[in-house]
Design a protein around this motif. Structure first.
Motif, PDB file in Angstrom:
ATOM      1  N   PRO A   1      18.043  36.917 -21.042  1.00  0.00           N
ATOM      2  CA  PRO A   1      17.850  36.265 -19.748  1.00  0.00           C
ATOM      3  C   PRO A   1      19.000  35.364 -19.337  1.00  0.00           C
ATOM      4  O   PRO A   1      19.142  35.028 -18.179  1.00  0.00           O
ATOM      5  CB  PRO A   1      16.582  35.433 -19.960  1.00  0.00           C
ATOM      6  CG  PRO A   1      15.911  36.004 -21.136  1.00  0.00           C
ATOM      7  CD  PRO A   1      16.970  36.600 -21.981  1.00  0.00           C
TER       8      PRO A   1
ATOM      9  N   ARG B   1      16.490  45.298 -24.118  1.00  0.00           N
ATOM     10  CA  ARG B   1      17.307  45.150 -22.909  1.00  0.00           C
ATOM     11  C   ARG B   1      18.777  44.962 -23.303  1.00  0.00           C
ATOM     12  O   ARG B   1      19.067  44.398 -24.365  1.00  0.00           O
ATOM     13  CB  ARG B   1      16.850  43.957 -22.086  1.00  0.00           C
ATOM     14  CG  ARG B   1      15.452  44.112 -21.498  1.00  0.00           C
ATOM     15  CD  ARG B   1      14.991  42.782 -20.939  1.00  0.00           C
ATOM     16  NE  ARG B   1      13.670  42.871 -20.353  1.00  0.00           N
ATOM     17  CZ  ARG B   1      13.441  43.105 -19.071  1.00  0.00           C
ATOM     18  NH1 ARG B   1      14.447  43.289 -18.239  1.00  0.00           N
ATOM     19  NH2 ARG B   1      12.219  43.161 -18.606  1.00  0.00           N
TER      20      ARG B   1
ATOM     21  N   THR C   1       8.942  35.348 -16.560  1.00  0.00           N
ATOM     22  CA  THR C   1       7.859  35.416 -17.545  1.00  0.00           C
ATOM     23  C   THR C   1       7.398  34.051 -18.005  1.00  0.00           C
ATOM     24  O   THR C   1       6.414  33.931 -18.694  1.00  0.00           O
ATOM     25  CB  THR C   1       8.318  36.213 -18.772  1.00  0.00           C
ATOM     26  OG1 THR C   1       9.468  35.575 -19.312  1.00  0.00           O
ATOM     27  CG2 THR C   1       8.644  37.627 -18.399  1.00  0.00           C
TER      28      THR C   1
ATOM     29  N   ARG D   1       3.319  39.177 -20.457  1.00  0.00           N
ATOM     30  CA  ARG D   1       4.494  38.319 -20.327  1.00  0.00           C
ATOM     31  C   ARG D   1       5.444  38.453 -21.517  1.00  0.00           C
ATOM     32  O   ARG D   1       6.661  38.507 -21.350  1.00  0.00           O
ATOM     33  CB  ARG D   1       4.062  36.856 -20.201  1.00  0.00           C
ATOM     34  CG  ARG D   1       3.398  36.547 -18.894  1.00  0.00           C
ATOM     35  CD  ARG D   1       2.878  35.123 -18.863  1.00  0.00           C
ATOM     36  NE  ARG D   1       2.151  34.875 -17.626  1.00  0.00           N
ATOM     37  CZ  ARG D   1       2.740  34.517 -16.494  1.00  0.00           C
ATOM     38  NH1 ARG D   1       4.031  34.336 -16.459  1.00  0.00           N
ATOM     39  NH2 ARG D   1       2.039  34.330 -15.400  1.00  0.00           N
TER      40      ARG D   1
ATOM     41  N   PRO E   1      12.510  32.410 -18.250  1.00  0.00           N
ATOM     42  CA  PRO E   1      13.369  33.588 -18.319  1.00  0.00           C
ATOM     43  C   PRO E   1      12.924  34.638 -17.304  1.00  0.00           C
ATOM     44  O   PRO E   1      11.742  34.928 -17.183  1.00  0.00           O
ATOM     45  CB  PRO E   1      13.151  34.085 -19.746  1.00  0.00           C
ATOM     46  CG  PRO E   1      11.840  33.554 -20.153  1.00  0.00           C
ATOM     47  CD  PRO E   1      11.654  32.265 -19.434  1.00  0.00           C
ATOM     48  N   CYS E   2      13.874  35.144 -16.587  1.00  0.00           N
ATOM     49  CA  CYS E   2      13.547  36.112 -15.531  1.00  0.00           C
ATOM     50  C   CYS E   2      14.309  37.412 -15.767  1.00  0.00           C
ATOM     51  O   CYS E   2      15.493  37.408 -16.110  1.00  0.00           O
ATOM     52  CB  CYS E   2      13.920  35.558 -14.158  1.00  0.00           C
ATOM     53  SG  CYS E   2      13.047  34.053 -13.726  1.00  0.00           S
ATOM     54  N   PHE E   3      13.616  38.514 -15.606  1.00  0.00           N
ATOM     55  CA  PHE E   3      14.223  39.827 -15.675  1.00  0.00           C
ATOM     56  C   PHE E   3      13.855  40.552 -14.395  1.00  0.00           C
ATOM     57  O   PHE E   3      12.679  40.577 -14.008  1.00  0.00           O
ATOM     58  CB  PHE E   3      13.659  40.634 -16.846  1.00  0.00           C
ATOM     59  CG  PHE E   3      13.915  40.030 -18.194  1.00  0.00           C
ATOM     60  CD1 PHE E   3      15.087  40.278 -18.867  1.00  0.00           C
ATOM     61  CD2 PHE E   3      12.968  39.217 -18.780  1.00  0.00           C
ATOM     62  CE1 PHE E   3      15.307  39.734 -20.119  1.00  0.00           C
ATOM     63  CE2 PHE E   3      13.185  38.676 -20.030  1.00  0.00           C
ATOM     64  CZ  PHE E   3      14.365  38.930 -20.703  1.00  0.00           C
TER      65      PHE E   3
END
Lengths: 434, 481
Positions: free
Chosen positions: A379, A375, B193, A417, B186-188
């Protein structure tokens, strides 16, 4: 320097060995310090615990072998045994029982020839005109006293005799020994376990061993601490057991609970108490050495992320600010190669492969995501080093092991995850696993 | 502070128990342990200031047990519990602001369960917060464990509940380590997640076990365990899913021990991670005590460090650590013995990705020897010299300790001195190379039949710090009623 220390160690070991050999005990001892040549050891792998059977004083001259050879039955002398229900019962025959056959008054003329010293080892009778067998308390000089402390055990002779278990089933080799003592006539626990197997007879430890109100065994006695010596299970509680007990605890934890409480486990495994036999005085200053070697498994007692990082952050060997490239200079040159050159021998990937637990004690996942994420940002919104902004082309460094694509499908089925931390849902690389 | 309710509940139970007369044959037991710990640590990073880190911690453990609740002398129904209050009085306010993981106070229930034993001669039940220790790992969970013994030499175990992951009492070896604590939620693309540390999503534990029983010299234990998130899953396309695809841990493991003959044992164990499809741990060993005087043992360990399925660490960790150990001990009576041992560890890495000369396997070799002498029931002296060479640095430990007790063991003193010589090129910037010294002076005093005070004074001298003092005090109270 090292070889000098090894030489010193060998010298010390040799000195201790010599001291130990001179210190070693032999047959005939164990009778409260007095040597009795009529107490002979029989051939056994080991002898009963002196904690269970405290040291006895048996200043006697007696021959079990000769009596049995003469056809004397056990109960002829030990007449109360069939009714005995406690291990503390005194089953020794009184002197008057001996006198039924041994006529001291007749001395050498008796058959067998009899004198005080026939039974009382090295004792010359000193009495004044009365029959010492009938009025033993009146002797002017008493023979040495027989002392047999109560065993730290519960045992019921009656139950065993009622089941028609012969005396010699447990008290083996009496026909070969003189004076019976723990070292030669008392059965060891292995003999009990031949029948007490959980099927023929109960195998609970508390069947024979004394218990506390909570059902655990009593382990502290005036004679010492009762602990396994590893003859029947792989549970020798020596000084190394605190580091080696894992195998026993993992295979049969219930067995441990016969003596221990759950509290005994969490006393160490909770990660706050410092067991000094594991962590020496200056442990905090040297713990990183053992952590790198994995010579102690830190995770047995500590959670690396929550336990280690908190302190490492405070000390300042972990960066608190994710935007800060580095904190204290810790790793050697060549640890990372942000310019895309080939990894050097100092590169962190080798350390991570050798023992990633060392990394986990300081770093969080986001440290890895900076370079290994597919990415453009992590995050926390921090731009990845793979991003074009950093001169990269969004081509992350692949951390997956060889053959990963053959099993990643199973992993993604069970949980995705971890995958989506580095790969966007639209990442075509994920299709290789799907 | 997470919550004071467990502490208040524990105190109420304790006070209630102390004031109430014991009923029937029930035995109540209160255990208390207070641990104080004071020292200071220098900061490594100047930007964090030059004031030392004050470690001033107090830990209070409080156990309450009720034995033989049925009052029939069989202990067929018991309740055991232990809770812990941690206070770190040395944390600065600024540190609390900068590090969300830190807290001045924490309360946790370490365990607390009702146990019914030997119901009908074949069934055991445990209900509450409890530990499960097996070939897979050590797990803390809230739930029910049932164990049923069959007449055919085996017992079956079933357990279910929620993994206990909050509180400092957590020791679950796999519990989200490496994925959550430093990386909360943590978020995407609006898909998270992880979970919020303050509001953890529960994880369900399911376990199944099979063990041999009534075989005096054979122990065998087989286990299966699965831990799953209860909550929306994350699909392989990153989208939020239903209640599937949520595995956190899925493993099978087993261990055994077998006596071959008197004093000769073999033992082993293994764990297979079904999520990672790899054997993550293998252990084996043999121990032989041919006569009372001699004991030899050898062991082998194969470990691949693994983590919760939520962690990306698993992708970096795929090389095993191999370790072989050998030890021998010689006993001269019950009060004098000497020991000697050696080990060899191998750490491996992929050497094909660099042009430089990198060892595919690096080795760590070690050996040790020492002696212990118990002098009567009052004193003991022990010494050990250990030398390690290779990966992780070269080091030599010279360890000497002793103890002496007075007043029938009620008062005791002990001391320990440790000399460490350390050399490592890899960690030269830590200034650890050189000779270090550590000393300990300890004392314990059983000032009451139920109470004991332990004091420990530690001093260390290193290249970094010439003086490093640490004081630790432990007060133990155990009261039967």
């Amino acid at each position: 320097m090292g070889s000098r220390i090894i030489r010193l160690a060998l010298l010390a070991a040799a000195a201790v060995s010599i001291a130990g050999i001179t210190h070693a005990t032999g047959a005939g001892q164990g009778t409260a310090g007095e040597f009795n040549p009529f107490v002979t050891e029989v051939s056994r792998h080991h002898t009963p615990s002196t904690v269970v059977f405290p040291a006895q004083s048996l200043p006697l001259r007696f021959f079990h072998d000769k009596h049995l050879a003469e056809g004397v039955e056990c109960v002829d002398c030990h007449s109360d045994v069939a009714e005995s229900t406690r291990a503390s019962d005194n089953l020794l025959p009184a002197a008057s029982v001996c006198a039924d056959c041994h006529y001291v008054e007749d001395g050498k003329e008796a058959d067998p020839p009899s004198a005080c010293a026939t039974c009382h080892l090295n004792y010359t009778g000193e009495y004044d005109g009365f029959d010492p067998h009938e009025e033993a308390s009146k002797v002017t000089k008493a023979p040495a006293v027989v002392v047999i402390p109560n065993p730290n055990l519960q045992f019921n002779h009656k139950v065993h005799i009622d089941r028609e278990i012969a005396c010699t089933t447990c008290h083996e080799k009496l026909d070969t020994i003189a004076v019976a003592a723990p070292v030669n006539a008392i059965p060891v626990m292995g003999k009990c376990l031949e029948c007490h197997d959980g099927k023929q007879a109960p195998s609970d430890c508390s069947t024979c061993h004394l218990t506390q109100p909570d059902g655990r065994l009593v382990t502290e006695f005036p004679e010492g601490q009762l602990k396994p010596h590893g003859f029947y299970r792989n549970d020798f509680h020596n000084e190394f057991f605190v580091q080696n007990h894992e195998q026993v605890a993992r295979s049969d934890e219930g067995y441990c609970m016969n003596c221990h409480q759950r509290r005994d486990c969490v006393d160490c495994h909770n990660g706050i108490v410092k067991p000094t036999q594991i962590h020496p005085a200056n442990w905090i200053l040297i713990h990183n050495i053992s952590a790198r070697k994995n010579s102690l498994e830190c995770t047995s007692c500590h959670r690396e992320q929550s336990f280690c990082i908190d302190c490492h952050r405070r000390v300042g060997i972990v960066d608190l600010d994710p935007t800060r490239a580095t904190s204290v200079k810790f790793h050697p040159d060549g640890w990372v190669n942000l310019d895309g050159t080939m990894a050097t021998a100092n590169h962190h990937m080798f350390q991570a492969q050798r023992n990633i637990r060392t990394c986990v004690g300081c770093h969080e996942e986001r440290t890895c995501l900076k370079c290994h994420s597919a990415r453009p940002t992590d995050p926390w919104g921090v731009t990845s080093y793979n991003s074009p902004l950093h001169g990269g082309a969004n081509t992350p460094v692949n951390p997956h092991p060889p053959g990963f694509k053959n099993k990643c499908g199973n992993m993604m089925q069970l949980s995705s995850r971890a995958c989506v931390k580095c790969h966007a849902p639209t990442d075509p690389l994920l299709d290789m696993c799907n | 502070m997470t919550s004071a309710r467990p502490l208040l509940l524990g105190m109420l139970i304790a006070v209630g128990t102390l004031s109430a007369p014991p009923a029937l044959g029930v035995d109540f037991e209160i255990q208390s342990r207070t641990i104080g710990d004071i020292y200071a640590h220098l900061r490594a990073d100047d930007q964090l200031g030059d004031d030392p880190i004050a470690r001033q911690r107090i830990h209070q453990l409080l156990g309450f047990n009720a034995w033989d609740l049925m009052g029939d002398g069989t202990n067929s129904l018991v309740f055991v519990s232990n809770m812990r209050v941690d206070s770190d009085l040395g944390i600065l306010a600024a540190e609390l602001d900068n590090n969300g993981q830190l807290g001045r106070h924490d309360v946790s229930l370490m365990y607390g369960y009702l146990e019914a034993r030997d119901i009908g001669g074949w069934l055991d039940l445990k209900l509450g917060r409890q530990y499960e220790v097996d070939a897979i790992d050590m797990l803390l969970f809230d739930g029910l464990k049932v164990r049923a013994e069959t007449p055919w030499y085996f017992a079956v175990e079933l357990l279910g509940g929620l993994e206990a992951i909050n509180g400092t009492g957590t020791i679950n070896q796999q519990a989200l380590d490496g994925s959550i604590e430093g990386n909360p939620n943590p978020c995407f693309d609006d898909v998270c997640t992880g979970y919020d540390v303050e509001d953890p999503m529960p994880r369900m534990v399911i376990g199944l076990g099979l063990s041999l029983i009534d075989l005096t010299y054979t122990q065998l234990d087989l286990k299966f365990r699965e831990i799953v998130w209860i909550g929306p899953g994350v699909g392989s396309d990153g989208s939020e899913q239903g209640y599937g695809d949520n595995v956190s841990q899925m493993r099978v493991g087993g261990s055994f021990s077998q006596r071959i003959t008197e004093g000769l044992f073999v033992h082993g164990g293994a764990s297979y991670d079904m999520y990672l499809s790899l054997l993550n741990e293998v252990r084996g060993g043999v121990r032989y005590r041919p006569i009372h005087m001699v004991e030899v043992e050898a062991g082998y360990t194969y470990v691949i460090p693994t983590f919760d399925a939520n962690s990306i660490w698993n992708f970096f960790s795929w090389r095993p650590i191999n370790r072989i150990e050998e030890r021998a001990r010689f006993f001269f009576g019950d009060d004098l013995w000497i020991h000697a041992g050696a080990y060899q560890s191998l750490y491996s890495a992929d050497d094909t990705v660099t042009l430089e000369d990198v060892d595919a396997e690096v080795m760590d070799l070690g050996m040790s020897a020492g002696a212990t002498w118990i002098v009567g029931r009052q004193a003991s002296v022990r010494t050990d010299i250990t030398s390690q060479r290779g990966f992780g640095g070269d080091q030599t430990f010279v360890d000497l300790g002793g103890s002496y007790t007075f007043m029938d063991g009620k008062l005791g003193l002990d001391a320990r001195a440790l000399l460490i010589m350390f050399e490592s090129d890899e960690q030269s910037n830590l200034h650890l190379n050189g000779t270090m010294f550590g000393g300990q002076l300890g004392a314990h005093w059983e000032f009451h039949d139920d109470m004991r005070l332990n004091l420990l004074l530690e001093e260390a001298t290193t290249e970094v710090r010439p003086v490093w003092l640490r004081v630790m005090a432990v007060v133990d109270i155990r009261k039967w009623m």
